[in-house]
Enzyme design. Structure first.
Site, PDB file in Angstrom:
ATOM      1  N   GLU A  37       3.644 -34.225  13.080  1.00 34.38           N
ATOM      2  CA  GLU A  37       5.106 -34.138  13.623  1.00 34.38           C
ATOM      3  C   GLU A  37       4.897 -34.108  15.104  1.00 34.38           C
ATOM      4  O   GLU A  37       3.932 -33.338  15.712  1.00 34.38           O
ATOM      5  CB  GLU A  37       5.812 -32.881  13.104  1.00 34.38           C
ATOM      6  CG  GLU A  37       6.054 -33.047  11.601  1.00 34.38           C
ATOM      7  CD  GLU A  37       6.181 -31.593  10.970  1.00 34.38           C
ATOM      8  OE1 GLU A  37       6.178 -30.530  11.763  1.00 34.38           O
ATOM      9  OE2 GLU A  37       6.048 -31.341   9.908  1.00 34.38           O
ATOM     10  N   LEU A  66       9.817 -34.698   9.438  1.00 33.12           N
ATOM     11  CA  LEU A  66       9.597 -33.299   9.586  1.00 33.12           C
ATOM     12  C   LEU A  66       9.497 -32.897   8.177  1.00 33.12           C
ATOM     13  O   LEU A  66      10.393 -32.384   7.761  1.00 33.12           O
ATOM     14  CB  LEU A  66      10.485 -32.593  10.462  1.00 33.12           C
ATOM     15  CG  LEU A  66      10.130 -31.421  11.235  1.00 33.12           C
ATOM     16  CD1 LEU A  66      11.177 -30.971  12.157  1.00 33.12           C
ATOM     17  CD2 LEU A  66       9.838 -30.303  10.296  1.00 33.12           C
ATOM     18  N   ALA A  67       8.200 -33.116   7.599  1.00 35.38           N
ATOM     19  CA  ALA A  67       8.153 -32.708   6.090  1.00 35.38           C
ATOM     20  C   ALA A  67       6.626 -32.371   5.868  1.00 35.38           C
ATOM     21  O   ALA A  67       5.824 -33.789   5.665  1.00 35.38           O
ATOM     22  CB  ALA A  67       8.741 -33.461   5.324  1.00 35.38           C
ATOM     23  N   GLU A  68       6.128 -31.297   5.559  1.00 36.26           N
ATOM     24  CA  GLU A  68       4.589 -31.232   5.361  1.00 36.26           C
ATOM     25  C   GLU A  68       4.319 -31.699   4.239  1.00 36.26           C
ATOM     26  O   GLU A  68       3.098 -32.270   4.207  1.00 36.26           O
ATOM     27  CB  GLU A  68       4.071 -29.490   5.644  1.00 36.26           C
ATOM     28  CG  GLU A  68       4.248 -28.973   6.977  1.00 36.26           C
ATOM     29  CD  GLU A  68       5.787 -28.840   7.521  1.00 36.26           C
ATOM     30  OE1 GLU A  68       6.723 -28.796   6.789  1.00 36.26           O
ATOM     31  OE2 GLU A  68       5.839 -28.533   8.825  1.00 36.26           O
ATOM     32  N   GLN A  90       1.615 -28.669  12.456  1.00 39.61           N
ATOM     33  CA  GLN A  90       1.865 -28.191  13.664  1.00 39.61           C
ATOM     34  C   GLN A  90       1.550 -26.570  13.947  1.00 39.61           C
ATOM     35  O   GLN A  90       0.991 -26.481  15.079  1.00 39.61           O
ATOM     36  CB  GLN A  90       3.362 -28.360  13.910  1.00 39.61           C
ATOM     37  CG  GLN A  90       3.623 -28.196  15.154  1.00 39.61           C
ATOM     38  CD  GLN A  90       5.163 -28.974  15.382  1.00 39.61           C
ATOM     39  OE1 GLN A  90       6.228 -28.297  15.146  1.00 39.61           O
ATOM     40  NE2 GLN A  90       5.159 -29.987  16.188  1.00 39.61           N
ATOM     41  N   PHE A  91       1.474 -25.950  12.823  1.00 37.63           N
ATOM     42  CA  PHE A  91       1.264 -24.373  13.073  1.00 37.63           C
ATOM     43  C   PHE A  91       0.669 -23.881  11.721  1.00 37.63           C
ATOM     44  O   PHE A  91       1.490 -24.300  10.741  1.00 37.63           O
ATOM     45  CB  PHE A  91       2.123 -23.603  13.578  1.00 37.63           C
ATOM     46  CG  PHE A  91       2.440 -23.695  15.147  1.00 37.63           C
ATOM     47  CD1 PHE A  91       1.771 -22.683  15.981  1.00 37.63           C
ATOM     48  CD2 PHE A  91       3.373 -24.325  15.912  1.00 37.63           C
ATOM     49  CE1 PHE A  91       1.986 -22.877  17.442  1.00 37.63           C
ATOM     50  CE2 PHE A  91       3.329 -24.307  17.051  1.00 37.63           C
ATOM     51  CZ  PHE A  91       2.810 -23.736  17.831  1.00 37.63           C
ATOM     52  N   ASP A  92      -0.199 -22.926  11.594  1.00 39.48           N
ATOM     53  CA  ASP A  92      -0.788 -22.468  10.473  1.00 39.48           C
ATOM     54  C   ASP A  92       0.357 -22.039   9.636  1.00 39.48           C
ATOM     55  O   ASP A  92       0.207 -22.213   8.244  1.00 39.48           O
ATOM     56  CB  ASP A  92      -1.561 -21.210  10.841  1.00 39.48           C
ATOM     57  CG  ASP A  92      -0.755 -20.449  12.217  1.00 39.48           C
ATOM     58  OD1 ASP A  92       0.260 -19.980  12.026  1.00 39.48           O
ATOM     59  OD2 ASP A  92      -1.757 -20.295  13.088  1.00 39.48           O
ATOM     60  N   PHE A  94       3.074 -23.346   9.030  1.00 38.61           N
ATOM     61  CA  PHE A  94       4.125 -24.248   8.334  1.00 38.61           C
ATOM     62  C   PHE A  94       3.301 -25.243   7.489  1.00 38.61           C
ATOM     63  O   PHE A  94       3.937 -26.154   6.910  1.00 38.61           O
ATOM     64  CB  PHE A  94       4.426 -25.199   9.479  1.00 38.61           C
ATOM     65  CG  PHE A  94       5.342 -24.411  10.625  1.00 38.61           C
ATOM     66  CD1 PHE A  94       5.923 -23.351  10.419  1.00 38.61           C
ATOM     67  CD2 PHE A  94       5.266 -25.202  11.817  1.00 38.61           C
ATOM     68  CE1 PHE A  94       6.475 -22.581  11.549  1.00 38.61           C
ATOM     69  CE2 PHE A  94       6.100 -24.519  12.937  1.00 38.61           C
ATOM     70  CZ  PHE A  94       6.683 -23.144  12.787  1.00 38.61           C
ATOM     71  N   PRO A  97       4.802 -25.511   2.874  1.00 35.65           N
ATOM     72  CA  PRO A  97       5.322 -26.707   2.226  1.00 35.65           C
ATOM     73  C   PRO A  97       4.490 -27.572   1.780  1.00 35.65           C
ATOM     74  O   PRO A  97       5.179 -28.351   0.760  1.00 35.65           O
ATOM     75  CB  PRO A  97       6.449 -27.103   3.306  1.00 35.65           C
ATOM     76  CG  PRO A  97       6.653 -25.960   4.061  1.00 35.65           C
ATOM     77  CD  PRO A  97       5.215 -25.424   4.375  1.00 35.65           C
ATOM     78  N   HIS A 137       3.387 -18.478  13.551  1.00 35.50           N
ATOM     79  CA  HIS A 137       2.734 -19.240  14.582  1.00 35.50           C
ATOM     80  C   HIS A 137       1.135 -18.523  15.098  1.00 35.50           C
ATOM     81  O   HIS A 137       0.473 -19.196  15.990  1.00 35.50           O
ATOM     82  CB  HIS A 137       3.478 -19.480  16.004  1.00 35.50           C
ATOM     83  CG  HIS A 137       4.821 -20.273  15.691  1.00 35.50           C
ATOM     84  ND1 HIS A 137       5.882 -19.689  15.111  1.00 35.50           N
ATOM     85  CD2 HIS A 137       5.158 -21.393  16.440  1.00 35.50           C
ATOM     86  CE1 HIS A 137       6.759 -20.713  15.234  1.00 35.50           C
ATOM     87  NE2 HIS A 137       6.228 -21.641  15.878  1.00 35.50           N
TER      88      HIS A 137
END
Lengths: 332, 379
Positions: A37, A66-68, A90-92, A94, A97, A137
């Site tokens: 992303e 935008l979809a892990e 993007q961040f730990d 996140f 999913p 985050h």
């Protein structure tokens, strides 16, 4: 980025070292793709992929939806097609999913196919605290992945390791969880562009000492080095081991150190309950029992969700918390 | 209780009426040219595929009842949707099944004993998609909907490779991914359609709406006909009578050709019915009526196609021959199932990683020595 007298030695922050490592890997192998992303035009929220889309094009650096789970799942399909995707989460906090695709698909596909299908996928995860950010985050989720058979998990602590380990992770034929200590993105260090200091899964003694051994990975290695420096002023000699690889763990350098010092303190930002540190404590107790002068002690984050940022200094182990454990170990 | 949505045949593409007569719906008109390409030998092959698949499926369910398999997920009733779509895919296409696509595996050339081995518990694998004899048919995926993302990623790779959209339908590649009505509620299926639309993948989403996700009716998954959801993703879609093998074939062939010609992803909803249980662990009498099942048995894809073939002049000898062939196929499966050996210790450790891993080496060695010691140290 400044160039030192030796042409192969450059000083740069870890963020730039990762960028250079990714650039080199993409230049070396046209099958290497970056997915994530905001990693294209923006270069990622931490700018790790800055300039790479401009250099390699939209089909090599993908600004994904935008979809892990979608990122990991399509990376698996691309790997089936012969690509070597490098996904940025993007961040730990996140990553969850994408947990099913990582643990039930990515980790198991080689096993499911009895080795017929390789899964050379790297998942880059900026992780850990010290940056004063909001919920989700600043987490350290590495134990979930270190626990999962089929995955490899590593975490560099220096710019030099970051430059080399990202390339080695991409070259691995197995999926690699690549945990980037985001609080170490900006401090500079020397990067030797000519040769790697150690294989991807090697642990390494980074400071010699005699009274106790400290071990950690990622940003916590810096805390251990600070603690060792403070202890030296008090006449206590601490050895520091940088784990580098969480799965598999390279125990031999650690065991050798413990056989010498007789004491081990394991430090980590993650909550200690059922953590990587727990596994190290158990294994060292099994394999070096008669060398130990004291129980293996853990210095960890507390077993709570990562707190609001104004409390992070109390949550995250610092040099004083490490030294408190050293004192306890030395008291035996 | 709304047990099942009314499957109004009006919008669904249909070629054969339930009695086997050729009666294309108006919606079938764009697909008829694909039927013109079929010979009577093709028709006979479709019939043979469906009958063998059913015989295999019945045999496998029996083997489970006899204790030979841990589990069996039957495909009974879905042969029309599966054979039609499977036969529509070209040799260069790549197939991502869920876990009930036995008839698709059959038409792609897979030795179905592989499915038996998976369900018996001797392997998670069964067949190698990289082996050309397996028709690019991927191994089964048991976590609902997870394979749709793999299919989309694979199709993205086909695009990046320039292996599609050149205008040559004999070499341009496309992907078919199978999933069910229950899977449409999964995040992965929705994410796969988002990615497929964004990257305009050469891909057909083949949704078998068999009306039941174990015990939960499709009305709980969706209040709208499922194929209409595709519009929200920007994906063209069509609903087809999945128990009409000709309709399933023609619709899949046309949409696959659209996908391979640069038309992007397509979705087909095949209306069909799971005549049997979800798996052999299930008890459908607890959640649906026999009357409802009977109404779908009346629309059996094999019976319908048999009537069509008779109308085309197929002989008793042909039907008897297929029956005998299917009987032999099932007997062969039964014989080989009994001969499957248990796996060796190495199977547990050797394929976990591609590169060397110290824990695999240590633990395999430990277990081998431990087992040898239990055998009286005669290692």
């Amino acid at each position: 980025m400044s160039v030192s007298t030796e042409t192969t030695l450059q000083t740069m922050p870890m963020a730039k070292a990762l960028n250079a490592g990714l650039r080199q890997a993409m230049a070396d192998d046209p099958k290497v793709l970056l997915m994530g992303e905001d990693i294209g035009k923006l270069g990622g929220v931490f700018r790790i992929t800055e300039g790479l889309q401009a250099q390699f094009g939209d089909n090599r650096v993908l600004d994904t939806p935008l979809a892990e789970s979608g990122i990991i799942g399509t990376a698996i399909g691309l790997a089936m097609r012969g690509y070597r995707p490098v996904c940025e989460i993007q961040f730990d906090g996140f990553i969850y999913p994408g947990f099913n695709q990582i643990t039930s698909q990515l980790a198991k596909l080689t096993n499911r196919t009895e080795g017929a299908l390789q899964m050379p996928v790297v998942i880059r995860v900026p992780y850990g605290g010290h940056i004063g950010a909001v919920e989700h985050h600043q987490e350290s989720p590495e134990a979930y992945f270190a626990h999962t058979a089929g995955l490899r998990s590593v975490s560099p602590s220096t710019p030099n390791d970051a430059y080399w380990m990202i390339q080695e992770a991409i070259a691995s034929n197995d999926p690699v969880m690549f945990f980037e200590p985001k609080s170490r993105y900006w401090p500079k260090g020397d990067v030797d562009l000519s040769q790697s200091a150690a294989p991807l899964h090697a642990s390494r003694v980074v400071r010699l000492g005699t009274d106790a051994t400290l071990v950690a990975h990622g940003a916590m290695v810096t805390v251990l080095l600070q603690a060792a420096e403070l202890a030296a002023a008090d006449g206590i000699s601490l050895e520091v081991v940088d784990l580098r690889s969480l799965a598999p763990i390279d125990y031999e350098p650690l065991l050798e150190s413990v056989r010498k010092t007789g004491r081990l303190i394991v430090a980590q930002e993650a909550p200690g309950n059922v953590s990587v540190g727990s596994e190290i404590a158990a294994t060292v107790a099994e394999r070096a029992f008669f060398s130990l002068e004291a129980p293996v002690l853990r210095v960890s984050g507390f077993d709570v969700p990562f707190p609001p940022a104004k409390l992070e200094k109390l949550f995250l182990p610092d040099a004083d918390r490490v030294l408190e454990a050293v004192d306890r170990a030395l008291a035996y | 209780m709304a047990e099942t949505e009314s499957t109004s045949p009006a919008p669904a593409v249909q070629i054969l009426a339930a009695d086997g007569t050729v009666a294309p719906t108006a919606s079938a008109e764009p697909y008829l040219e694909y039927l013109d390409r079929l010979t009577s030998a093709d028709h006979e092959q479709f019939y043979r595929d469906m009958v063998i698949a059913r015989a295999f499926d019945t045999e496998a369910a029996n083997l489970q009842r006899q204790g030979q398999l841990a589990l069996w997920p039957p495909c009974h009733g879905q042969e029309g949707a599966q054979v039609g779509s499977g036969r529509a895919a070209r040799a260069q296409d790549h197939i991502f099944p869920s876990y009930r696509e036995h008839a698709v595996g059959l038409v792609r050339g897979v030795d179905l004993l592989g499915i038996i081995e998976v369900m018996r518990g001797t392997t998670h694998f069964g067949w190698d998609a990289a082996d050309p004899s397996n028709g690019n048919f991927r191994p089964y995926t048991l976590v609902i909907g997870a394979q749709t993302l793999h299919a989309t990623g694979y199709a993205m790779g086909i695009n990046f490779d320039g292996a599609t959209g050149t205008g040559n339908p004999d070499t341009d590649q496309a992907v078919v991914v199978y999933f069910g009505d229950g899977a449409t509620s999964q995040g992965d299926v929705n994410e796969s359609m988002v990615f497929a639309a964004s990257y305009q993948t050469p891909q057909v989403f083949f949704l078998q709406n068999n009306h039941w996700a174990i015990s939960v009716p499709v009305t709980t998954q969706s209040r709208t006909p499922l194929f209409q959801r595709a519009a929200g993703f920007g994906i063209p879609s069509v609903q087809v009578d999945g128990n009409d093998v000709l309709a399933s074939y023609a619709v899949t062939a046309k949409h696959l050709d659209s996908a391979r010609a640069g038309g992007g992803p397509q979705l087909i909803e095949a209306l069909t019915y799971r005549i049997g249980a979800h798996t052999t662990s299930d008890d459908p009498t607890k959640y649906r009526t026999q009357e409802l099942t009977d109404s779908w048995i009346a629309r059996d894809p094999i019976v319908r196609f048999q009537a069509f073939l008779r109308g085309q002049g197929a002989s008793d000898a042909f039907f008897d021959g297929v029956t005998a062939e299917a009987h032999d196929y099932a007997a062969d499966i039964r014989r080989r199932t009994h001969a499957i050996a248990d796996p060796e210790i190495g199977l547990m450790f050797d394929g976990v990683y591609s590169d060397d891993h110290p824990l695999m080496t240590e633990q395999k060695q430990w277990l081998e020595q431990y087992e040898a010691a239990l055998d009286g140290g005669a290692s």
